[in-house]
Design a protein around this motif. Structure first.
Motif, mmCIF file in Angstrom:
data_model
loop_
_atom_site.group_PDB
_atom_site.id
_atom_site.type_symbol
_atom_site.label_atom_id
_atom_site.label_comp_id
_atom_site.label_asym_id
_atom_site.label_seq_id
_atom_site.Cartn_x
_atom_site.Cartn_y
_atom_site.Cartn_z
ATOM 1 N N GLY A 175 -6.706 -37.455 -7.307
ATOM 2 C CA GLY A 175 -5.786 -36.509 -7.917
ATOM 3 C C GLY A 175 -4.734 -36.041 -6.943
ATOM 4 N N GLY A 176 -3.500 -35.966 -7.412
ATOM 5 C CA GLY A 176 -2.400 -35.522 -6.573
ATOM 6 C C GLY A 176 -1.106 -36.194 -6.992
ATOM 7 N N THR A 177 -0.097 -36.085 -6.147
ATOM 8 C CA THR A 177 1.212 -36.680 -6.401
ATOM 9 C C THR A 177 1.520 -37.708 -5.328
ATOM 10 N N VAL A 178 1.990 -38.866 -5.752
ATOM 11 C CA VAL A 178 2.389 -39.945 -4.846
ATOM 12 C C VAL A 178 3.897 -40.141 -4.971
ATOM 13 N N ASN A 179 4.592 -40.034 -3.854
ATOM 14 C CA ASN A 179 6.034 -40.206 -3.808
ATOM 15 C C ASN A 179 6.341 -41.662 -3.472
ATOM 16 N N LEU A 180 6.695 -42.440 -4.489
ATOM 17 C CA LEU A 180 6.945 -43.863 -4.263
ATOM 18 C C LEU A 180 8.069 -44.089 -3.258
#
Length: 219
Positions: A175-180
């Motif tokens: 869980g979380g945010t991935v900055n491509l």
């Protein structure tokens, strides 16, 4: 009257006997699995593939959510995300109970070109793919540090030789945010010249996996 202590001992003995005789079972979703393939479901892109071994049950659920359960599978990939996402942020949450040789990853391919790049941003894993090459560098982003690896492989597509690139998170999470964009910048700083993704999904992959399950929601 039976003493309380004697009753507790008796209940403990019965419980232990039942546990010893019960066969552990994987909780498998009721109903048919979504057929293998790819497509769009309620505004999200999904991809599901397996080699036909064991049991893999994948289901598209509401919005960006999916669930998958597996047992005795040699190889499978299942997930949901975005088609032609550009270099966006991908936020996800959920639960993940892996087997000994599985991983949770942002996964996809770049646009058709020679070479096609298969990319992994691995968030959690029990087993790191055996064909990853030596470490190429690292990038700090998304609240953690990712080590970067590359490898090449041969596939049946006309473009021939292909490249795989991996960002492997040191601080594992579900869980979380991935900055491509940050990962692309880091990869290209190594001279890889990686195109934008054709699709990017939050996926579970298994290799010679005994059993596991996941429910993932992509925002």
């Amino acid at each position: 009257m039976i003493a309380l202590k004697s009753l507790l001992v008796a209940l403990s003995t019965i419980s232990g006997a039942l546990a010893a005789t019960a066969e552990p079972e994987l909780a498998v979703r009721q109903g048919p699995s979504t057929p293998t393939g790819s497509g769009n479901h309620e505004g999200f892109y999904y991809y599901f593939w397996n080699d036909g071994s064991g049991s893999v049950n994948y289901a598209n659920e509401d919005g960006g959510q999916y669930s998958v359960q597996w047992k005795d599978s040699n190889s499978f990939t299942a997930g949901k995300g975005y088609e032609n996402p550009g270099l966006r942020n991908i936020t996800y949450s959920g639960s993940y109970t892996p087997g000994p040789r599985d991983h949770l990853t942002i996964y996809g391919h770049t646009q058709i070109r020679n070479p096609i790049v298969e990319f992994y941003i691995i968030e959690d894993y029990k087993y790191l793919l055996g064909n990853v090459g030596p470490k190429q560098g690292s990038v700090t982003t998304d609240g953690g540090t990712y080590d970067i690896y590359t490898s090449s492989y041969q596939s049946g597509i006309p473009e021939g030789a292909n490249l795989q690139v991996y960002s492997v998170r040191r601080e594992k999470r579900v869980g979380g945010t991935v900055n491509l964009a940050n990962h692309w910048d880091a990869w290209n700083s190594l001279g890889l010249r990686i195109e934008y993704p054709r699709y990017a999904i939050v996926a579970v992959e298994g290799w010679s996996s005994s059993a596991g399950s996941a429910t993932i929601k992509v925002e």
